[in-house]
Motif scaffolding. Structure first.
Motif, PDB file in Angstrom:
ATOM      1  N   SER A  60       0.726  -0.858  -0.031  1.00  0.00           N
ATOM      2  CA  SER A  60      -0.083   0.131  -0.207  1.00  0.00           C
ATOM      3  C   SER A  60       1.258   1.214  -0.238  1.00  0.00           C
ATOM      4  O   SER A  60       1.929   1.232   0.381  1.00  0.00           O
ATOM      5  CB  SER A  60      -1.069  -0.197   1.454  1.00  0.00           C
ATOM      6  OG  SER A  60      -1.424   1.189   1.474  1.00  0.00           O
ATOM      7  N   THR A  61       0.498   2.255  -0.695  1.00  0.00           N
ATOM      8  CA  THR A  61       0.890   3.174  -0.819  1.00  0.00           C
ATOM      9  C   THR A  61      -0.580   4.133  -0.892  1.00  0.00           C
ATOM     10  O   THR A  61      -0.693   4.724  -1.837  1.00  0.00           O
ATOM     11  CB  THR A  61       2.103   4.376  -1.973  1.00  0.00           C
ATOM     12  OG1 THR A  61       1.128   3.436  -3.154  1.00  0.00           O
ATOM     13  CG2 THR A  61       3.294   2.776  -1.952  1.00  0.00           C
ATOM     14  N   ASN A  62      -0.475   5.352   0.566  1.00  0.00           N
ATOM     15  CA  ASN A  62      -1.575   5.838   0.640  1.00  0.00           C
ATOM     16  C   ASN A  62      -2.479   5.493   0.008  1.00  0.00           C
ATOM     17  O   ASN A  62      -3.502   6.180  -0.941  1.00  0.00           O
ATOM     18  CB  ASN A  62      -2.012   7.444  -0.672  1.00  0.00           C
ATOM     19  CG  ASN A  62      -0.151   8.224   0.194  1.00  0.00           C
ATOM     20  OD1 ASN A  62       0.239   7.676   1.056  1.00  0.00           O
ATOM     21  ND2 ASN A  62       0.628   8.535  -1.021  1.00  0.00           N
ATOM     22  N   ASP A  63      -3.627   4.183  -0.168  1.00  0.00           N
ATOM     23  CA  ASP A  63      -4.507   3.440  -0.117  1.00  0.00           C
ATOM     24  C   ASP A  63      -4.751   3.030  -1.707  1.00  0.00           C
ATOM     25  O   ASP A  63      -5.319   2.548  -2.349  1.00  0.00           O
ATOM     26  CB  ASP A  63      -5.797   4.638   0.477  1.00  0.00           C
ATOM     27  CG  ASP A  63      -6.149   4.296   1.698  1.00  0.00           C
ATOM     28  OD1 ASP A  63      -5.924   3.292   2.747  1.00  0.00           O
ATOM     29  OD2 ASP A  63      -6.314   5.198   2.295  1.00  0.00           O
ATOM     30  N   ARG A  64      -3.417   2.844  -2.161  1.00  0.00           N
ATOM     31  CA  ARG A  64      -3.455   2.899  -3.482  1.00  0.00           C
ATOM     32  C   ARG A  64      -2.218   1.485  -3.731  1.00  0.00           C
ATOM     33  O   ARG A  64      -1.159   1.159  -2.616  1.00  0.00           O
ATOM     34  CB  ARG A  64      -2.218   3.609  -4.829  1.00  0.00           C
ATOM     35  CG  ARG A  64      -3.473   5.143  -4.807  1.00  0.00           C
ATOM     36  CD  ARG A  64      -4.550   5.028  -5.866  1.00  0.00           C
ATOM     37  NE  ARG A  64      -4.083   5.324  -7.334  1.00  0.00           N
ATOM     38  CZ  ARG A  64      -5.187   4.506  -7.546  1.00  0.00           C
ATOM     39  NH1 ARG A  64      -5.849   4.721  -7.481  1.00  0.00           N
ATOM     40  NH2 ARG A  64      -4.491   3.939  -9.103  1.00  0.00           N
ATOM     41  N   TYR A  65      -2.627   0.314  -4.620  1.00  0.00           N
ATOM     42  CA  TYR A  65      -1.593  -0.661  -4.626  1.00  0.00           C
ATOM     43  C   TYR A  65      -0.856  -0.413  -6.092  1.00  0.00           C
ATOM     44  O   TYR A  65      -1.872   0.006  -7.032  1.00  0.00           O
ATOM     45  CB  TYR A  65      -2.563  -2.076  -3.884  1.00  0.00           C
ATOM     46  CG  TYR A  65      -3.129  -1.796  -2.683  1.00  0.00           C
ATOM     47  CD1 TYR A  65      -2.551  -2.603  -1.656  1.00  0.00           C
ATOM     48  CD2 TYR A  65      -4.216  -1.461  -1.873  1.00  0.00           C
ATOM     49  CE1 TYR A  65      -2.914  -2.802  -0.813  1.00  0.00           C
ATOM     50  CE2 TYR A  65      -4.827  -0.732  -1.393  1.00  0.00           C
ATOM     51  CZ  TYR A  65      -3.500  -1.948  -0.189  1.00  0.00           C
ATOM     52  OH  TYR A  65      -3.996  -2.287   1.284  1.00  0.00           O
ATOM     53  N   ASN A  66      -0.127  -1.459  -6.173  1.00  0.00           N
ATOM     54  CA  ASN A  66       0.437  -1.475  -7.481  1.00  0.00           C
ATOM     55  C   ASN A  66       0.275  -3.461  -8.062  1.00  0.00           C
ATOM     56  O   ASN A  66       0.740  -4.525  -7.377  1.00  0.00           O
ATOM     57  CB  ASN A  66       1.573  -1.281  -7.880  1.00  0.00           C
ATOM     58  CG  ASN A  66       1.699  -0.112  -8.033  1.00  0.00           C
ATOM     59  OD1 ASN A  66       0.799   0.346  -8.486  1.00  0.00           O
ATOM     60  ND2 ASN A  66       2.344   0.750  -7.699  1.00  0.00           N
ATOM     61  N   CYS A  67       0.091  -4.105  -8.895  1.00  0.00           N
ATOM     62  CA  CYS A  67      -0.376  -4.956  -9.381  1.00  0.00           C
ATOM     63  C   CYS A  67       0.902  -5.688  -9.071  1.00  0.00           C
ATOM     64  O   CYS A  67       2.073  -4.961  -9.977  1.00  0.00           O
ATOM     65  CB  CYS A  67      -0.987  -5.501 -10.753  1.00  0.00           C
ATOM     66  SG  CYS A  67      -0.853  -7.476 -11.265  1.00  0.00           S
ATOM     67  N   PRO A  68       1.594  -6.685  -8.072  1.00  0.00           N
ATOM     68  CA  PRO A  68       2.848  -7.240  -8.783  1.00  0.00           C
ATOM     69  C   PRO A  68       2.984  -7.757  -9.920  1.00  0.00           C
ATOM     70  O   PRO A  68       4.922  -8.193 -10.365  1.00  0.00           O
ATOM     71  CB  PRO A  68       2.672  -8.761  -7.670  1.00  0.00           C
ATOM     72  CG  PRO A  68       1.356  -9.099  -7.547  1.00  0.00           C
ATOM     73  CD  PRO A  68       0.386  -7.838  -7.671  1.00  0.00           C
ATOM     74  N   ASN A  69       2.055  -8.259 -10.443  1.00  0.00           N
ATOM     75  CA  ASN A  69       2.785  -8.893 -11.871  1.00  0.00           C
ATOM     76  C   ASN A  69       2.666  -7.298 -13.506  1.00  0.00           C
ATOM     77  O   ASN A  69       4.001  -7.773 -13.532  1.00  0.00           O
ATOM     78  CB  ASN A  69       1.459  -9.367 -12.576  1.00  0.00           C
ATOM     79  CG  ASN A  69       1.354 -10.791 -11.595  1.00  0.00           C
ATOM     80  OD1 ASN A  69       3.031 -11.871 -11.409  1.00  0.00           O
ATOM     81  ND2 ASN A  69       0.216 -11.739 -11.528  1.00  0.00           N
ATOM     82  N   ARG A  76      -8.499  -1.284  -3.012  1.00  0.00           N
ATOM     83  CA  ARG A  76      -7.620  -2.028  -2.813  1.00  0.00           C
ATOM     84  C   ARG A  76     -10.085  -2.969  -2.852  1.00  0.00           C
ATOM     85  O   ARG A  76     -10.042  -4.242  -2.501  1.00  0.00           O
ATOM     86  CB  ARG A  76      -7.763  -2.450  -0.616  1.00  0.00           C
ATOM     87  CG  ARG A  76      -8.129  -3.696  -0.281  1.00  0.00           C
ATOM     88  CD  ARG A  76      -6.428  -3.790   0.627  1.00  0.00           C
ATOM     89  NE  ARG A  76      -7.142  -4.902   1.817  1.00  0.00           N
ATOM     90  CZ  ARG A  76      -6.597  -5.750   1.610  1.00  0.00           C
ATOM     91  NH1 ARG A  76      -5.380  -5.977   0.867  1.00  0.00           N
ATOM     92  NH2 ARG A  76      -6.426  -6.869   1.893  1.00  0.00           N
ATOM     93  N   LYS A  77     -10.516  -1.622  -3.056  1.00  0.00           N
ATOM     94  CA  LYS A  77     -11.788  -2.072  -2.940  1.00  0.00           C
ATOM     95  C   LYS A  77     -12.231  -2.820  -4.911  1.00  0.00           C
ATOM     96  O   LYS A  77     -13.779  -3.580  -5.059  1.00  0.00           O
ATOM     97  CB  LYS A  77     -12.912  -0.595  -2.833  1.00  0.00           C
ATOM     98  CG  LYS A  77     -12.580   0.410  -4.417  1.00  0.00           C
ATOM     99  CD  LYS A  77     -13.627   2.052  -4.311  1.00  0.00           C
ATOM    100  CE  LYS A  77     -12.536   2.765  -4.419  1.00  0.00           C
ATOM    101  NZ  LYS A  77     -13.940   3.352  -5.650  1.00  0.00           N
ATOM    102  N   ASP A  78     -11.112  -2.363  -5.454  1.00  0.00           N
ATOM    103  CA  ASP A  78     -11.501  -3.418  -6.694  1.00  0.00           C
ATOM    104  C   ASP A  78     -11.239  -4.634  -6.933  1.00  0.00           C
ATOM    105  O   ASP A  78     -11.347  -5.127  -7.830  1.00  0.00           O
ATOM    106  CB  ASP A  78     -10.327  -2.316  -7.658  1.00  0.00           C
ATOM    107  CG  ASP A  78     -11.002  -0.988  -7.774  1.00  0.00           C
ATOM    108  OD1 ASP A  78     -11.350  -0.760  -8.003  1.00  0.00           O
ATOM    109  OD2 ASP A  78      -9.412  -0.371  -8.443  1.00  0.00           O
TER     110      ASP A  78
END
Length: 119
Positions: A60-69, A76-78
């Motif tokens: 998490s970076t400020n409630d945003r995430y990045n796909c590891p792939n 997160r809600k996605d």
């Protein structure tokens, strides 16, 4: 004579079991989490259509995430649970357990089977 028959039965069983183990290992490769390379646990679908475990879905970076792939950002809600993959995981685990039980009764080793790397 009896020993020869047991040896033949064991070899026949191994010939039957080898392809099953091969396909089980291929299935395991498909059911692995791409982040930790272990069997998926509570698989979740990302907006980019990649699959991750709920416990390793990114940092998490400020409630945003990045796909590891692919690195695509998401929130997160996605995340959406993939219930049909959970069903495949249950089937895989059951088959794997049966194969392990069968292996204990015969001189068969799952490590003897080579699995081609997926493309």
């Amino acid at each position: 004579m009896m020993e020869d028959q047991e040896m033949e039965a064991s070899e026949g069983f191994n010939r039957l079991l080898n392809p099953l183990v091969l396909y089980l290992k291929k299935m395991e490769l498909e059911l692995n989490c791409t982040t930790f390379l272990n069997i998926l646990s509570q698989p979740m679908l990302l907006p980019c259509d990649h699959t991750v475990c709920i416990s390793c879905d990114g940092i998490s970076t400020n409630d945003r995430y990045n796909c590891p792939n692919c690195g695509l950002p998401y929130e997160r809600k996605d995340l959406r649970p993939i219930t049909y993959i959970e069903k495949f995981l249950t089937i895989y685990k059951n088959i794997s357990s049966i194969i392990s039980t069968l292996q204990q009764g015969f001189s068969f080793d799952i490590t003897d089977v080579d699995v081609p790397t997926p493309v």
